[in-house]
Design an enzyme around this catalytic site. Sequence first.
Site, PDB file in Angstrom:
ATOM      1  N   ASP A  34       0.731  -1.183  -0.061  1.00  0.00           N
ATOM      2  CA  ASP A  34      -0.248   0.025   0.021  1.00  0.00           C
ATOM      3  C   ASP A  34       0.961   1.326  -0.038  1.00  0.00           C
ATOM      4  O   ASP A  34       2.000   1.071   0.537  1.00  0.00           O
ATOM      5  CB  ASP A  34      -1.037   0.037   1.066  1.00  0.00           C
ATOM      6  CG  ASP A  34      -1.958   0.771   1.216  1.00  0.00           C
ATOM      7  OD1 ASP A  34      -2.276   1.334   0.020  1.00  0.00           O
ATOM      8  OD2 ASP A  34      -2.648   1.129   2.013  1.00  0.00           O
ATOM      9  N   GLY A  37       0.295   5.705  -4.257  1.00  0.00           N
ATOM     10  CA  GLY A  37      -0.429   6.789  -4.942  1.00  0.00           C
ATOM     11  C   GLY A  37       0.181   8.034  -3.898  1.00  0.00           C
ATOM     12  O   GLY A  37       0.494   8.931  -4.248  1.00  0.00           O
ATOM     13  N   ARG A  47      -0.258   9.366  -9.822  1.00  0.00           N
ATOM     14  CA  ARG A  47      -0.249   8.089  -9.157  1.00  0.00           C
ATOM     15  C   ARG A  47       0.398   7.166  -9.882  1.00  0.00           C
ATOM     16  O   ARG A  47       1.138   6.275  -9.385  1.00  0.00           O
ATOM     17  CB  ARG A  47      -1.955   7.607  -8.865  1.00  0.00           C
ATOM     18  CG  ARG A  47      -2.725   8.625  -7.879  1.00  0.00           C
ATOM     19  CD  ARG A  47      -4.088   8.294  -7.897  1.00  0.00           C
ATOM     20  NE  ARG A  47      -4.263   6.690  -7.443  1.00  0.00           N
ATOM     21  CZ  ARG A  47      -4.201   6.037  -6.183  1.00  0.00           C
ATOM     22  NH1 ARG A  47      -3.969   7.012  -5.292  1.00  0.00           N
ATOM     23  NH2 ARG A  47      -4.427   4.928  -6.028  1.00  0.00           N
ATOM     24  N   HIS A  51       2.844   3.654  -8.903  1.00  0.00           N
ATOM     25  CA  HIS A  51       2.904   2.489  -9.173  1.00  0.00           C
ATOM     26  C   HIS A  51       4.147   1.722 -10.028  1.00  0.00           C
ATOM     27  O   HIS A  51       4.423   0.569  -9.878  1.00  0.00           O
ATOM     28  CB  HIS A  51       1.696   2.116 -10.191  1.00  0.00           C
ATOM     29  CG  HIS A  51       0.296   2.430  -9.685  1.00  0.00           C
ATOM     30  ND1 HIS A  51      -0.102   2.241  -8.318  1.00  0.00           N
ATOM     31  CD2 HIS A  51      -0.825   3.044  -9.902  1.00  0.00           C
ATOM     32  CE1 HIS A  51      -1.298   2.449  -7.881  1.00  0.00           C
ATOM     33  NE2 HIS A  51      -1.714   3.181  -8.894  1.00  0.00           N
ATOM     34  N   GLU A  81     -11.791  -5.158  -5.557  1.00  0.00           N
ATOM     35  CA  GLU A  81     -12.236  -3.955  -5.458  1.00  0.00           C
ATOM     36  C   GLU A  81     -11.421  -3.055  -6.260  1.00  0.00           C
ATOM     37  O   GLU A  81     -12.221  -1.871  -6.462  1.00  0.00           O
ATOM     38  CB  GLU A  81     -12.448  -3.561  -4.023  1.00  0.00           C
ATOM     39  CG  GLU A  81     -13.371  -4.296  -3.116  1.00  0.00           C
ATOM     40  CD  GLU A  81     -12.961  -5.642  -2.768  1.00  0.00           C
ATOM     41  OE1 GLU A  81     -11.684  -6.049  -2.689  1.00  0.00           O
ATOM     42  OE2 GLU A  81     -13.803  -6.608  -2.890  1.00  0.00           O
ATOM     43  N   LEU A 145      12.434 -19.352  -4.618  1.00  0.00           N
ATOM     44  CA  LEU A 145      11.407 -18.586  -4.187  1.00  0.00           C
ATOM     45  C   LEU A 145      10.032 -19.005  -4.970  1.00  0.00           C
ATOM     46  O   LEU A 145      10.141 -18.636  -6.272  1.00  0.00           O
ATOM     47  CB  LEU A 145      11.725 -17.038  -3.959  1.00  0.00           C
ATOM     48  CG  LEU A 145      10.287 -16.177  -3.498  1.00  0.00           C
ATOM     49  CD1 LEU A 145      10.268 -16.252  -1.966  1.00  0.00           C
ATOM     50  CD2 LEU A 145      10.924 -14.830  -4.025  1.00  0.00           C
ATOM     51  N   ARG A 202       1.950  -5.009   5.875  1.00  0.00           N
ATOM     52  CA  ARG A 202       1.300  -4.111   5.422  1.00  0.00           C
ATOM     53  C   ARG A 202       1.907  -2.724   5.502  1.00  0.00           C
ATOM     54  O   ARG A 202       2.419  -2.115   6.577  1.00  0.00           O
ATOM     55  CB  ARG A 202      -0.124  -3.728   5.784  1.00  0.00           C
ATOM     56  CG  ARG A 202      -0.770  -2.994   5.013  1.00  0.00           C
ATOM     57  CD  ARG A 202      -2.415  -2.833   5.335  1.00  0.00           C
ATOM     58  NE  ARG A 202      -2.850  -2.018   4.423  1.00  0.00           N
ATOM     59  CZ  ARG A 202      -4.287  -2.174   3.739  1.00  0.00           C
ATOM     60  NH1 ARG A 202      -5.068  -2.948   4.206  1.00  0.00           N
ATOM     61  NH2 ARG A 202      -4.817  -1.257   2.906  1.00  0.00           N
ATOM     62  N   SER A 210      -8.286  -5.603   4.381  1.00  0.00           N
ATOM     63  CA  SER A 210      -8.840  -5.096   2.884  1.00  0.00           C
ATOM     64  C   SER A 210      -9.114  -6.498   2.067  1.00  0.00           C
ATOM     65  O   SER A 210      -8.553  -6.492   0.901  1.00  0.00           O
ATOM     66  CB  SER A 210      -7.701  -4.289   2.200  1.00  0.00           C
ATOM     67  OG  SER A 210      -7.607  -3.075   2.937  1.00  0.00           O
ATOM     68  N   GLU A 221       1.250 -14.006  11.971  1.00  0.00           N
ATOM     69  CA  GLU A 221       1.557 -12.793  12.678  1.00  0.00           C
ATOM     70  C   GLU A 221       1.628 -11.587  11.756  1.00  0.00           C
ATOM     71  O   GLU A 221       2.152 -11.662  10.543  1.00  0.00           O
ATOM     72  CB  GLU A 221       3.168 -12.842  13.038  1.00  0.00           C
ATOM     73  CG  GLU A 221       3.205 -14.215  13.910  1.00  0.00           C
ATOM     74  CD  GLU A 221       2.654 -13.924  15.218  1.00  0.00           C
ATOM     75  OE1 GLU A 221       2.669 -12.743  15.895  1.00  0.00           O
ATOM     76  OE2 GLU A 221       2.331 -14.971  16.045  1.00  0.00           O
TER      77      GLU A 221
HETATM   78  C1  V0D Z   1       0.725  -1.993  -8.592  1.00  0.00           C
HETATM   79  C2  V0D Z   1       2.299  -2.194  -6.324  1.00  0.00           C
HETATM   80  C3  V0D Z   1       4.333  -6.412 -10.085  1.00  0.00           C
HETATM   81  C4  V0D Z   1       1.084  -2.238  -6.224  1.00  0.00           C
HETATM   82  C5  V0D Z   1       3.420  -2.973  -7.094  1.00  0.00           C
HETATM   83  C6  V0D Z   1      -2.350  -5.012 -11.787  1.00  0.00           C
HETATM   84  C7  V0D Z   1       0.035  -2.025  -7.177  1.00  0.00           C
HETATM   85  C8  V0D Z   1       2.896  -2.527  -8.420  1.00  0.00           C
HETATM   86  C9  V0D Z   1       3.395  -7.158 -10.847  1.00  0.00           C
HETATM   87  C10 V0D Z   1       3.411  -8.302 -11.422  1.00  0.00           C
HETATM   88  C11 V0D Z   1       1.525  -4.078  -9.658  1.00  0.00           C
HETATM   89  C12 V0D Z   1       2.351  -8.810 -11.854  1.00  0.00           C
HETATM   90  C13 V0D Z   1       2.230 -10.049 -12.339  1.00  0.00           C
HETATM   91  C14 V0D Z   1       3.586 -11.043 -12.515  1.00  0.00           C
HETATM   92  C15 V0D Z   1       4.964 -10.233 -11.998  1.00  0.00           C
HETATM   93  C16 V0D Z   1       4.665  -8.853 -11.302  1.00  0.00           C
HETATM   94  C17 V0D Z   1       2.100  -6.205 -10.611  1.00  0.00           C
HETATM   95  C18 V0D Z   1       0.002  -5.540 -10.802  1.00  0.00           C
HETATM   96  C19 V0D Z   1       0.298  -4.242 -10.146  1.00  0.00           C
HETATM   97  C20 V0D Z   1      -1.266  -5.973 -11.293  1.00  0.00           C
HETATM   98  F1  V0D Z   1       3.840 -12.147 -12.917  1.00  0.00           F
HETATM   99  N1  V0D Z   1       3.919  -4.811  -9.623  1.00  0.00           N
HETATM  100  N2  V0D Z   1       2.498  -4.914  -9.928  1.00  0.00           N
HETATM  101  N3  V0D Z   1       1.024  -6.497 -10.898  1.00  0.00           N
HETATM  102  N4  V0D Z   1       1.631  -2.753  -8.910  1.00  0.00           N
END
Ligand code: V0D
Length: 255
Positions: A34, A37, A47, A51, A81, A145, A202, A210, A221
């Site tokens: 989280d 933004g 924003r 990301h 959501e 991992l 978080r 959420s 934990e």
């Molecule tokens: C946006 C912060 C990596 C949270 C991290 C929409 C929100 C960056 C992936 C990712 C997002 C997805 C699939 C994968 C490997 C990496 C990612 C989304 C959003 C989904 F196989 N960052 N990330 N996917 N954000």
Amino acid sequence: MAFKKWPFMNKNKTIEEKDDKIKIIPDHVAIIMDGNGRWARQRGLPRIAGHKQGMDNVKRIVEVANSYQIKVLTMYAFSTENWKRPEKEVNYLMKLPNDFLNVYLPDLIEENVRVQMIGHFEQLPSHTKKAVRRAIDQTKHNTGLILNIAMNYGGRSEMVEVVKSIAEDIRQNQIDVDQIDESLINDRLFTSHLPDPDLLIRTSGEIRLSNFLLWQLAYTEFWFTEAYWPSFSEREFREALLAYQQRKRRYGALS
Ligand code: V0D
């Protein structure tokens, strides 16, 4: 010179005893990423810039987790959501898996990381599905991992699907009501093949779940930090791991 024993300091350990060695490593760490933004707003950026930084931080934290020999890292990237966000932002987010994998998939393969996903896959845009499917396929034999991305994931909707699938099996006389138990439910969750998370992190100061992994977090934990996700570094991760190993896990029993 040895430090004087000070009974109220750090759970009755002297400074010398208070070593910052991480000895107890959780098998499964789940993270709610989280504050992307807010990180951007604080810097006068849009924003989506947050990301993008958040995406790069996923890679950094994957490397840290892999180096600590954590077995599973589940990261909440997009919830059921999140579709309510502005269309432009959703469209940008749906491009991130492809952006991420274009840049980092070769490294992940090299580092023996296995990519997996939990959530409702079918409703994702086809370009997103294509990128994720390829990463899952190209890393399926990796033994390091597990990078488990939660995308279009919601804990309640996961449970609704479990209930429906059990009801359907009962209607078709495949199972009896008496056979419903925790393990039968567990076997129908997105995470059926994974251990429950040991530690939930978080970022960004919000103290709530959420709709993340509702069933799976029963004995996990929790650790919260004020740091925004793009600023969550190895230092904060170590802090969370240190806090984790000082917890006494009892799973409801007496110690
Ligand atoms: C946006 C912060 C990596 C949270 C991290 C929409 C929100 C960056 C992936 C990712 C997002 C997805 C699939 C994968 C490997 C990496 C990612 C989304 C959003 C989904 F196989 N960052 N990330 N996917 N954000």
